[in-house]
Design an enzyme around this catalytic site. Structure first.
Site, PDB file in Angstrom:
ATOM      1  N   GLY A 259      -4.388 -13.109  -1.472  1.00  0.00           N
ATOM      2  CA  GLY A 259      -5.310 -12.442  -0.664  1.00  0.00           C
ATOM      3  C   GLY A 259      -5.215 -11.653  -1.202  1.00  0.00           C
ATOM      4  O   GLY A 259      -4.890 -11.492  -2.850  1.00  0.00           O
ATOM      5  N   ASN A 260      -5.869  -9.910  -1.314  1.00  0.00           N
ATOM      6  CA  ASN A 260      -5.832  -8.962  -1.691  1.00  0.00           C
ATOM      7  C   ASN A 260      -5.484  -7.876  -0.970  1.00  0.00           C
ATOM      8  O   ASN A 260      -5.200  -8.094   0.121  1.00  0.00           O
ATOM      9  CB  ASN A 260      -6.785  -8.992  -2.615  1.00  0.00           C
ATOM     10  CG  ASN A 260      -8.527  -9.106  -1.712  1.00  0.00           C
ATOM     11  OD1 ASN A 260      -8.693  -8.276  -1.146  1.00  0.00           O
ATOM     12  ND2 ASN A 260      -9.056  -9.991  -1.425  1.00  0.00           N
ATOM     13  N   TYR A 261      -5.964  -6.622  -1.345  1.00  0.00           N
ATOM     14  CA  TYR A 261      -6.032  -5.192  -0.453  1.00  0.00           C
ATOM     15  C   TYR A 261      -6.101  -4.515  -0.252  1.00  0.00           C
ATOM     16  O   TYR A 261      -6.711  -3.502   1.056  1.00  0.00           O
ATOM     17  CB  TYR A 261      -4.765  -4.123  -1.871  1.00  0.00           C
ATOM     18  CG  TYR A 261      -4.159  -4.361  -2.389  1.00  0.00           C
ATOM     19  CD1 TYR A 261      -2.516  -4.614  -1.245  1.00  0.00           C
ATOM     20  CD2 TYR A 261      -3.732  -4.636  -3.888  1.00  0.00           C
ATOM     21  CE1 TYR A 261      -1.516  -4.569  -2.779  1.00  0.00           C
ATOM     22  CE2 TYR A 261      -2.542  -5.259  -4.406  1.00  0.00           C
ATOM     23  CZ  TYR A 261      -1.320  -4.936  -4.249  1.00  0.00           C
ATOM     24  OH  TYR A 261      -0.571  -5.250  -4.691  1.00  0.00           O
ATOM     25  N   SER A 262      -7.225  -4.942   0.199  1.00  0.00           N
ATOM     26  CA  SER A 262      -8.234  -4.801   1.469  1.00  0.00           C
ATOM     27  C   SER A 262      -8.462  -4.886   2.289  1.00  0.00           C
ATOM     28  O   SER A 262      -7.309  -5.882   3.326  1.00  0.00           O
ATOM     29  CB  SER A 262      -9.937  -5.617   1.382  1.00  0.00           C
ATOM     30  OG  SER A 262     -11.138  -5.238   1.510  1.00  0.00           O
TER      31      SER A 262
ATOM     32  N   ALA B  29     -13.494  -8.522   0.448  1.00  0.00           N
ATOM     33  CA  ALA B  29     -13.176  -8.764  -0.959  1.00  0.00           C
ATOM     34  C   ALA B  29     -12.226 -10.711  -0.707  1.00  0.00           C
ATOM     35  O   ALA B  29     -11.460 -10.474  -0.161  1.00  0.00           O
ATOM     36  CB  ALA B  29     -12.414  -8.016  -1.077  1.00  0.00           C
TER      37      ALA B  29
END
Ligand code: PMT
Length: 399
Positions: free
Chosen positions: A210-213, A278
């Site tokens: 995943g990512n930090y969005s 994102a």
């Protein structure tokens, strides 16, 4: 522009309060409905009788009306307003607003207001130049408050310097210009699709890529579009933010493939799509159906495959009249990379934000963006709250 607009006029205890009478007259003359909220100190400078006669409404100052015991709801007034302007705003009120000291009806109303807020500071030059005031005004700007700069001239103390409240006509015109810039008639009733948040690409039942969005930027756009009368659907990755405006529809997805399927289903009916999510560029080639155990001697190798590019897919399906807006999140070579994405994905506009800028990008309440149009022209905007970035994007959208 002001016809039928609901405006709270906040008045605090400064000599310039006499000019608020003129401001009130100008606002009413332009067709606005004005509710005056005055601090106890403000009443030392100007009488509520004058203000209520000119506004046609009882002036609110205390939490309770003394003779009737009626409760004045700061929440209701805050929600009623299309805009709040505090003129004059003393150093003390500015400090209370910056720090949330809600010890009077005016600051309490400010904290409850959902509408844009303007302040017109007025004070002696030393107070204006003091680092505390500078800091507090900076804080208000960062919170999205519009500061109408004080003028330089002779002050009540007979000293000459910066601190005079802007002239009533100037404040009136700033408010009118603000509403004009948000003339939503072209957007009202139109449909907007917004993607927001991250995507999660499953490795096994407990792990993902995943990512930090956080979804803050995408939901800010959805809320702003709804405020302008658009019918908004958010296709959202896993986030904890929720829309603040009623009527925003949210469709929750997890992976890029799920997001693509929903976007393709919805896009034919949309006037605009804003790709703010994102999206993970890669996903594991296989998802293990059981938790991958740590006990194995070997470190597992996760083979990745490319995810579909949702913006590019919509760009290929775009019909004449539809608008497609993308975001670009860059760390280096930002402008060139963003322009390349704009053209490759067939976008009408791309909003560049760079992780190199403090206060921009993932998780922050602010963002610093450059708007790049289809012809490549770039417009750099200052750091501002994500809500204002959303407004700036919609201001630049023509349908
Ligand atoms: O959610 P917040 O915490 O508020 O953070 C906001 C944000 C930083 C996520 C947001 O402002 C932002 O920049 N979103 C786009 C992030 C991104 O994926 O940028 P990109 O440069 O990798 O992608 C370019 C464009 O293609 C984007 O519009 C993206 O949504 C889209 N894309 C990318 C990959 C992919 N597989 N499919 C896509 O549609």
């Amino acid at each position: 522009m002001l016809k039928g607009k609901h405006i709270i006029l906040g008045i605090t205890g400064g000599i310039a309060a006499y000019k608020s009478v003129q401001l009130l007259r100008l606002l009413v003359k332009s067709g606005a409905e004005v509710q005056v909220v005055i601090t106890p100190a403000g009443k030392e400078f100007i009488t509520p009788v004058t203000l209520s006669a000119l506004s046609g409404k009882p002036v609110i100052s205390e939490f309770f009306t003394a003779n009737t015991g009626q409760w004045n709801s700061h929440v209701d007034i805050g929600l009623w307003a299309d805009l709040m302007v505090i003129a004059p705003a003393t150093a003390s009120t500015i400090a209370k607003m910056a720090t949330g000291v809600a010890d009077n009806m005016l600051v309490t109303t400010y904290l409850s207001a959902k509408a844009p807020v303007f302040v017109a500071p007025a004070m002696d030059l030393d107070m204006m130049a003091h680092p505390t005031t500078t800091r507090n005004l900076q804080q208000l700007r960062a919170d999205g408050v519009h500061v109408i700069e004080s003028a330089t001239g002779e002050l009540a103390s007979h000293l000459v310097g910066k601190g005079r409240m802007a002239e009533p006509q100037e404040i009136h015109d700033a408010i009118a210009a603000f509403f004009a810039s948000r003339d939503d008639s072209a957007l009202a009733g139109r449909r907007m699709l917004v993607t927001a948040g991250p995507t999660y690409e499953k490795i096994d039942p407990v792990r993902f890529i995943g990512n930090y969005s956080t979804g803050k930027m995408g939901y800010a756009i959805a809320d702003e579009a709804a405020r302008r009368g658009m019918k908004v659907t958010v296709v959202s990755g896993p986030v904890s933010v929720v829309p603040q405006e009623p009527g925003v529809e949210v469709i929750r997805v997890e992976s890029a493939r799920e997001m693509l399927a929903e976007c393709r289903r919805l896009f034919p009916e949309q006037d605009v799509a804003v790709m703010c999510a994102a999206v993970a560029d890669y996903a594991p080639a296989e998802t293990a159906d059981r938790k991958i155990k740590r006990e194995h001697d070997d470190v597992p190798v996760i083979r990745l495959v490319k995810n579909p590019d949702i913006a590019a897919a919509l760009g290929a399906e775009k019909k004449p009249g539809q608008r497609l807006i993308g975001f670009a999140l860059e760390t280096d070579n930002a402008l060139a990379n963003a322009r390349e994405k704009l053209s490759r994905k067939n976008l009408d506009m791309i909003i560049l934000n760079s992780l190199a800028d403090p206060g921009a990008g993932f998780g922050t309440d602010t963002n610093k963006v450059t708007v790049i149009r289809a012809d490549g022209a770039a417009e750099e905007l200052p750091l501002m709250p994500k809500r204002d970035v959303a407004a700036a994007i919609l201001d630049r959208l023509s349908l």
